[in-house]
Each structure stands twice: as C-alpha cells, then as structure tokens.
Scaffold this active site. Structure first.
Site, PDB file in Angstrom:
ATOM      1  CG  HIS A  24      -1.871   1.240   1.295  1.00 35.90           C
ATOM      2  ND1 HIS A  24      -3.262   1.152   1.078  1.00 35.90           N
ATOM      3  CD2 HIS A  24      -1.578   2.529   1.693  1.00 35.90           C
ATOM      4  CE1 HIS A  24      -3.886   2.265   1.137  1.00 35.90           C
ATOM      5  NE2 HIS A  24      -2.970   3.070   1.573  1.00 35.90           N
ATOM      6  CD  GLU A  25       1.325   3.911   3.447  1.00 35.61           C
ATOM      7  OE1 GLU A  25       1.951   4.942   2.794  1.00 35.61           O
ATOM      8  OE2 GLU A  25       0.476   3.705   3.941  1.00 35.61           O
ATOM      9  CG  HIS A  28       0.046   5.895  -1.219  1.00 33.41           C
ATOM     10  ND1 HIS A  28      -0.826   6.032  -1.919  1.00 33.41           N
ATOM     11  CD2 HIS A  28      -0.456   5.382  -0.082  1.00 33.41           C
ATOM     12  CE1 HIS A  28      -2.100   6.124  -1.235  1.00 33.41           C
ATOM     13  NE2 HIS A  28      -1.802   5.321  -0.142  1.00 33.41           N
TER      14      HIS A  28
END
Length: 228
Positions: A24-25, A28
């Site tokens: 997820h990170e 980004h």
C-alpha cells in the site's frame, strides 16, 4: 501463554498484514515518484522492505491486540504514511487522485492475486495445505478491508484526499481541515462509538456497516469469480 492453535492462526495473519501495508505505502511512493515527486524515493520509502514502513502502534501493537482479542480471527493495521509533496506533481489535481488511489487499489490487486493462488492450494502437500490456505484467505480479507477502509471519504484516508480534490474548492478546503484530527474522528466513530453504544444495548457498529460488510461482499464476488 498463547495456545499453539492460536499462535498458528496469528502467524497466518502476520505475513498478509505486513505485505498488505507494505504494498500500500510503496504504491503511493512509487506512483508519486513516476508523476514528478521523488520525496518518498529519496527517503527510501519506495521499497518492499516492510521495516521501512512499520509504525510501532499501527503495524505491531494494534493488529497484535486485535488478533489476541479475536482469538486469531481478525486483524487490522496501518503503516507510516509515505510522504508526498503534492505541489511537485506534474498535474496536481489529477495526479493527487492517482497517487491517493494507488494504495487502496494495490490492496485490491493483492486480494485478487491471493484468490488466484488459493485456487492452486490443493496441489500443495497435505501438511502445508491448511496453513497456506488460511494465510491466503487472510490475505484476501485483510486487503479488501484495507481497500474499503482507505476509500472512506475522510482525511487523512486516501478516499478523503480524493474527495478534497473532487469537491468544490470551498467544501474541499473545509474537508481538508479535518486531516489533523481525522484519524481521531475515524477511531472514535468506527471503534469507540460501537463499544459505547453497545453498553446501552444499541447497535452502532459503523465499522461493520461501512467497512467489513462491503469487504465481505467483495470477498464473495472474488471467491465466486475464481470458483472458490
């Protein structure tokens, strides 16, 4: 002392949680890097090394407590947010939305990928089949919960960032001001409110209504699509 069965269940959730929040990170940071902002890249956050994204409370303590309280049947966590300088993006409005959506949709992709792997678990040796299947099922559920949760239109969640951009400037600015206390509001509404209302016999389980119910619906759709 933790029972052996519970310990095995917890282990089956730990890896999926770490992978889910890491992807997820990293999604980004990688997306922001490709769209003009190398802040996360220079800080070493565009990586699949989970230790670069671990938050002591959100990655370790919170999911650990949830696993113990639920008897190893549920977990939820989050990582350190990847820093993004939205003013450095080439098309700030469009690219802000893309960067925000990259995290949740990486979780959706992981959920679908995990379901695909689950279809071949029957080919594994019998001793490994049960644990591997439990881990993959946990991966599907965790990633779907993260997907739905992060799409809620409340800053600092990803859905909140998208809402700030899409709303008329005046409303968007007002919503953006919630970012500093947004997570406190989320925790209070989704976790504290159901607990307090339950003491008075009132069902106010907003986390179930807004997150787990939609996630379970997506779970059924994905499992059905793979014939599971």
């Amino acid at each position: 002392m933790i029972e052996t069965g519970l310990f095995v269940k917890i282990l089956a959730w730990v890896a999926p949680v770490l992978i889910a929040i890491t992807f997820h990170e990293a999604a980004h940071g990688w997306t922001a890097w490709k769209l003009g902002d190398d802040t996360a890249y220079k800080l070493g956050r565009v990586t699949f090394n989970p230790f670069r994204h671990v938050d002591p409370f959100g990655t370790v303590l919170l999911p650990g407590l949830m696993l113990l309280i639920s008897g190893g049947s549920a977990a939820f966590g989050y990582a350190k947010p990847v820093p993004v300088n939205f003013w450095r993006l080439r098309n700030r409005k469009r690219d802000t939305i893309i960067v925000a959506l990259a995290g949740p949709f990486s979780n959706l992709i992981l959920a679908i990928f995990s379901a695909g792997l689950l279809t071949i678990v029957v080919m594994f040796p019998e001793g490994e089949r049960s644990w591997t299947g439990a881990m993959l099922f946990a991966s599907i559920l965790i990633n779907l919960i993260l997907f739905v949760f992060n799409m809620l239109p409340v800053p600092p969640l990803d859905g909140g960032r998208v809402a700030v951009v899409l709303l008329p400037p005046t409303l968007g600015a007002k919503l953006a001001r919630l970012e500093r206390i947004g997570f406190v509001i989320i925790l209070a509404v989704l976790f504290a409110l159901p607990f307090l209302s339950g003491q008075f016999g009132v069902d106010m389980n907003l986390f179930k209504w807004l997150v787990t119910d939609p996630a379970e619906y997506l779970l059924r759709v994905i499992l059905f699509s793979f014939g599971l």
